[in-house]
Motif scaffolding. Structure first.
Motif, short mmCIF file in Angstrom:
data_model
loop_
_atom_site.label_atom_id
_atom_site.label_comp_id
_atom_site.label_asym_id
_atom_site.label_seq_id
_atom_site.Cartn_x
_atom_site.Cartn_y
_atom_site.Cartn_z
N PHE A 85 0.82 -1.21 0.00
CA PHE A 85 0.00 0.00 0.00
C PHE A 85 0.85 1.26 0.00
N VAL A 86 2.00 1.24 0.63
CA VAL A 86 2.91 2.39 0.58
C VAL A 86 3.40 2.60 -0.85
N MET A 87 3.81 1.51 -1.50
CA MET A 87 4.28 1.63 -2.87
C MET A 87 3.19 2.11 -3.81
N MET A 88 1.98 1.61 -3.65
CA MET A 88 0.89 2.06 -4.51
C MET A 88 0.49 3.50 -4.19
N GLY A 89 0.61 3.91 -2.94
CA GLY A 89 0.36 5.31 -2.59
C GLY A 89 1.37 6.24 -3.25
N ILE A 90 2.62 5.81 -3.28
CA ILE A 90 3.66 6.59 -3.96
C ILE A 90 3.35 6.67 -5.45
N ALA A 105 2.48 14.68 -11.01
CA ALA A 105 3.01 14.88 -12.35
C ALA A 105 2.05 15.71 -13.20
N TRP A 106 0.78 15.35 -13.20
CA TRP A 106 -0.16 16.03 -14.09
C TRP A 106 -0.92 17.15 -13.40
N GLY A 107 -0.86 17.25 -12.11
CA GLY A 107 -1.53 18.35 -11.42
C GLY A 107 -0.61 19.53 -11.14
N ALA A 166 9.44 16.36 -17.45
CA ALA A 166 9.58 15.88 -16.06
C ALA A 166 8.32 15.15 -15.61
N ALA A 167 7.16 15.64 -16.03
CA ALA A 167 5.90 14.98 -15.68
C ALA A 167 5.82 13.61 -16.35
N VAL A 168 6.26 13.51 -17.59
CA VAL A 168 6.26 12.22 -18.29
C VAL A 168 7.24 11.27 -17.60
N ALA A 169 8.41 11.77 -17.20
CA ALA A 169 9.38 10.93 -16.50
C ALA A 169 8.80 10.42 -15.17
N MET A 170 8.08 11.28 -14.47
CA MET A 170 7.45 10.84 -13.21
C MET A 170 6.43 9.74 -13.48
#
Length: 86
Positions: free
Chosen positions: A10-15, A23-25, A34-38
């Motif tokens: 759940f921590v990994m999925m939260g990240i 990235a998109w907000g 940078a957003a695409v890389a994220m």
């Protein structure tokens, strides 16, 4: 063991979700690459999280390991079609 793996999952999925949202907000306003890389990094996290969540620990019983309880082992052997295994 299961709680620790579930917590890590759940921590990994939260990240992962946080990376997509940030990235998109936020980040895309300054840098689309940078957003695409994220998002690429976030795309790799779910398979890794699944591996972490399903990895067998040293104390976990594997599906075909005998438990030590003769009645339980007999019952599982009967379900698996392994009569007379002992």
């Amino acid at each position: 063991m299961y709680a620790r793996r579930r917590h890590r999952y759940f921590v990994m999925m939260g990240i992962c979700i946080a990376l997509f949202v940030l990235a998109w907000g936020v980040v895309r306003l300054w840098s689309v690459p940078a957003a695409v890389a994220m998002c690429v990094v976030a795309m790799v996290i779910p398979p890794l999280a699944a591996v972490v969540a399903n990895r067998r620990g040293p104390d976990d019983r594997w599906w075909d390991d005998p438990s030590g309880d003769p009645q339980s082992d007999e019952w599982w052997d009967e379900l698996d079609g392994k009569k007379g295994r002992h």
